[in-house]
Design an enzyme around this catalytic site. Sequence first.
Site: not given
Length: 491
Positions: A94, A96, A180, A256, A266
Amino acid sequence: MNYQNNLPNKDLNLENTYSKLPKSLFSFQNPSKVDNCKMVFFNRELAEELGLNKEFLQSDEGIQFLSGNKILENTTPISQAYAGHQFGHFTMLGDGRAVLLGELISKNKERFDIQIKGSGRTPYSRGGDGKATLGPMLREYIISEGMYGLGIPTTRSLAVISTGEDVVRDELLPGAILDRIAKSHIRVGTFQFARNFCEIEDLKLLADYTLKRHFEVKNYEENPYLYLLNEVIKNQALLISKWQLVGFIHGVMNTDNMLISGETIDYGPCAFMDTYDPNTVFSSIDINGRYAYGNQPKIGAWNLARFAEALLPLLDKDIDKAIKVAEKSLSNYGTLYNKYWENGMRAKLGIFNSEEDDINIISYLLSIMKNYKADYTNTFRDLTLGNLAESEIFKSDDFKKWYKIWEERLIRQDKSRDESKHLMEISNPTIIPRNHKVEEALHAAVTNNDYSSMNELLDVIKNPYDYSNINEEYSKPPKPTSCAYKTYCGT
Ligand code: AMP
Ligand code: MG
């Protein structure tokens, strides 16, 4: 949800369609406040492309919004729930340390998420502090802009804000926030979360939302969820082929970190390969080389299998039938990937048409490059330029033999040498964000508050296919060193 200091929403008109989905899929979450925020980077070009109000975003109020101190009225910021396989192990994750402020509609009428990263703890923070530090946020800014310049689908960075806070890591580091922009933040892991921790109805609603947002067609000829699976397979095959063609190593291809939209996300331990070697790994935590350059295509397949598993209940009521159709779709991935990659490699070699033996010509060159520890980007750049004097590889008999085969191959197509050269120019970057240059720029920015190198680097990586103006300084590979380059997760 009310927030004390909210701003009028007239400037951005943010919407929050994701928060209309079942509550299990997210938590309402406002960003934490930060006292001394200062905008260190603002992506004017991105703001222009999206048609955002640049004046507002750079004003005091805009900076308050981008740093999460104020939210826009009638918006409902959330943190998204997701799970994922990290290095092969399934776990609950999730947002975080991220809050989705809302969705904006660009001037081209496309919907984008605006997410703020490093904005404090959320219900998904587990043991973490929810914070981000300046170096990794600047790094994400640089590499995502580099990817964009190279023509690779990617999330982008709208702004980096320094928070004035000290963030506790192994040492105290300056805190920062990144804004982002992404087509969405729906991940393979989002579907894994819905499949494992929610009702089937919630999974279906998530899939319907995703279809509508990214893959809408009027009439589905097949089961719409099978269509979704097939489209995601196509997107990922294309994306990963593009990574391979420019030598990009993502570094942490956990499920993820795989977006359904097919954008790269990422930018933690990622880096571009200098010397060609399929075993290249940069990430300090990738001890077994699971996410090595040469493994990326098959990890893509593994991750897609996890996506298909999550969709199974929607593919058919009969689980055996669902598995069969999923397997059939997944088996297309390899064919698609190979097609995209081989076509990309042909273009890198100035080849327009296709012959069965092309794969051997490509593999032969790559094997010579590996043996001679040739620089990946510059070998193709020099071939494009016909600049075969300098590197060791070009002096070898192996290469001379290959070159003859290549020349003969070029003759066997209905195109001139100039046309081939042009195709090579638009397919072979002269510039990638080289690791040593990225580190140099980050060091100056973070340690000395000197952003000149970073600005220069951002400028240079903007036009990587411009052969009329090659920046030799930035295209040089690093000097050989005894210690291998290492990247770290962006914490
Ligand atoms: P990443 O390595 O960025 O893909 O993050 C993996 C997971 O760890 C995600 O659920 C992140 O939200 C979470 N995470 C990373 N850094 C932090 C942090 N400083 N505080 C809380 N959660 C974090
Ligand atoms: Mg992540």
